[in-house]
Design an enzyme around this catalytic site. Structure first.
Site, mmCIF file in Angstrom:
data_model
loop_
_atom_site.group_PDB
_atom_site.id
_atom_site.type_symbol
_atom_site.label_atom_id
_atom_site.label_comp_id
_atom_site.label_asym_id
_atom_site.label_seq_id
_atom_site.Cartn_x
_atom_site.Cartn_y
_atom_site.Cartn_z
ATOM 1 N N ASN A 10 -13.237 -0.086 -4.487
ATOM 2 C CA ASN A 10 -14.237 -0.132 -3.390
ATOM 3 C C ASN A 10 -14.164 -1.603 -2.925
ATOM 4 O O ASN A 10 -14.449 -2.640 -3.715
ATOM 5 C CB ASN A 10 -15.539 0.095 -3.975
ATOM 6 C CG ASN A 10 -16.703 0.084 -2.963
ATOM 7 O OD1 ASN A 10 -16.811 -1.064 -2.429
ATOM 8 N ND2 ASN A 10 -17.609 0.975 -2.917
ATOM 9 N N ASP A 70 -19.723 1.316 -12.498
ATOM 10 C CA ASP A 70 -20.339 2.474 -11.980
ATOM 11 C C ASP A 70 -21.682 2.437 -11.339
ATOM 12 O O ASP A 70 -22.309 1.824 -12.292
ATOM 13 C CB ASP A 70 -20.082 3.635 -12.972
ATOM 14 C CG ASP A 70 -20.050 5.051 -12.177
ATOM 15 O OD1 ASP A 70 -19.263 5.318 -11.407
ATOM 16 O OD2 ASP A 70 -20.912 5.789 -12.387
HETATM 17 P P1 ITT Z 1 -14.900 2.673 -7.587
HETATM 18 O O1 ITT Z 1 -15.047 3.931 -8.360
HETATM 19 O O2 ITT Z 1 -13.158 2.514 -7.361
HETATM 20 O O3 ITT Z 1 -15.506 1.458 -8.242
HETATM 21 P P2 ITT Z 1 -16.813 3.728 -5.462
HETATM 22 O O4 ITT Z 1 -17.278 3.286 -4.563
HETATM 23 O O5 ITT Z 1 -16.388 5.226 -6.023
HETATM 24 O O6 ITT Z 1 -15.812 2.806 -6.146
HETATM 25 P P3 ITT Z 1 -18.912 4.549 -7.378
HETATM 26 O O7 ITT Z 1 -18.542 5.869 -7.940
HETATM 27 O O8 ITT Z 1 -19.585 3.327 -8.744
HETATM 28 O O9 ITT Z 1 -17.920 3.512 -6.802
HETATM 29 O O10 ITT Z 1 -19.820 4.554 -6.439
HETATM 30 C C1 ITT Z 1 -20.976 3.873 -6.277
HETATM 31 C C2 ITT Z 1 -21.551 4.280 -4.790
HETATM 32 O O11 ITT Z 1 -23.027 3.830 -4.640
HETATM 33 C C3 ITT Z 1 -20.838 3.614 -3.868
HETATM 34 O O12 ITT Z 1 -19.770 4.044 -3.089
HETATM 35 C C4 ITT Z 1 -22.125 3.137 -2.786
HETATM 36 O O13 ITT Z 1 -22.316 4.371 -1.943
HETATM 37 C C5 ITT Z 1 -23.065 3.030 -3.669
HETATM 38 N N1 ITT Z 1 -23.704 1.642 -4.063
HETATM 39 C C6 ITT Z 1 -23.469 0.988 -5.244
HETATM 40 N N2 ITT Z 1 -23.727 -0.254 -5.354
HETATM 41 C C7 ITT Z 1 -24.091 -0.271 -3.979
HETATM 42 C C8 ITT Z 1 -24.584 -1.554 -3.189
HETATM 43 O O14 ITT Z 1 -24.575 -2.647 -3.806
HETATM 44 N N3 ITT Z 1 -24.671 -1.463 -2.043
HETATM 45 C C9 ITT Z 1 -24.927 -0.299 -1.300
HETATM 46 N N4 ITT Z 1 -24.496 0.774 -1.930
HETATM 47 C C10 ITT Z 1 -23.956 0.757 -3.209
#
Ligand code: ITT
Length: 199
Positions: A10, A70
């Site tokens: 991400n 996560d």
């Molecule tokens: P990785 O697994 O590769 O790290 P991902 O986007 O799939 O990337 P997650 O499974 O942890 O990561 O998903 C977390 C989601 O929660 C992320 O895609 C956002 O939609 C939301 N999220 C997490 N932190 C955030 C933030 O600081 N601001 C806004 N949205 C956030």
């Protein structure tokens, strides 16, 4: 100098974690830097399981100490959803962050406000051949029905922080990196990282 792999695909997280981890004084490496293309299936039942799975997979694939995040957004009026499933919160495959924000507001529109919510982040650190270490952090606010701001990523434009009068998207990166769930998780992870790298 020792290396730490920021184990995420991400781009928003990569930017934030890069800034947050600077003070550790180790060489920070991204998957792109080492041409590592790895997509880990997030099938765990908890943030800890998913973060650990990602950190271990990246550590095994790279041989480097790896830090995974996560995270998710838990909305009280949606009984804590989307939570663990925040990255996949939309019925249509191929949906993007903007689609997910619109879908969330659609699901909330008949519920009474304020739509209180919090972000959660769990960080897992995997040292090849050792047990995974965990740290976490939370950030509280509310969801608003219109988007504000251009910074950050994901749900930031609709996550309002009443004490600042701003959404997370309206914060400077430096401000988000003092207050966010991820910032708090990294702060809690710092003693673990210092122990790993400097003791
Ligand atoms: P990785 O697994 O590769 O790290 P991902 O986007 O799939 O990337 P997650 O499974 O942890 O990561 O998903 C977390 C989601 O929660 C992320 O895609 C956002 O939609 C939301 N999220 C997490 N932190 C955030 C933030 O600081 N601001 C806004 N949205 C956030």
């Amino acid at each position: 100098m020792k290396k730490l792999l920021i184990a995420t695909n991400n781009k928003g997280k990569v930017k934030e974690l890069h800034e947050l981890l600077k003070e550790l004084d180790v060489e920070l490496v991204t998957p792109a830097d080492i041409n590592l293309n790895l997509d880990v299936e997030e099938d765990g039942a908890t943030y800890i399981e998913n973060a650990s799975k990602k950190a271990i997979a990246f550590a095994q694939a790279s041989g480097l100490i790896s830090l995974a995040d996560d995270s998710g957004l838990e909305v009280d009026a949606l009984d804590g959803a989307p939570g663990l499933y925040s990255a996949r919160y939309h019925p249509k495959p191929g949906a993007d962050d903007a689609d997910r924000r619109a879908y969330m507001i659609e699901n909330l529109k008949d519920k009474s406000r304020p739509w209180t919510a919090h972000f959660h982040a769990t960080i897992a650190i995997a040292v090849p051949g050792e047990d995974v270490k965990i740290a976490d952090g939370d950030c509280y606010g509310e969801i608003i029905p219109e988007e504000r701001g251009t910074g950050g990523f994901g749900y930031d434009p609709i996550f309002f922080m009443p004490e600042l009068g701003k959404t997370m998207s309206e914060l400077e990166m430096e401000e988000k990196n003092r207050l966010s769930h991820r910032a708090r998780a990294v702060m809690n992870a710092m003693p673990i990282l210092r122990e790993i790298f400097f003791n």
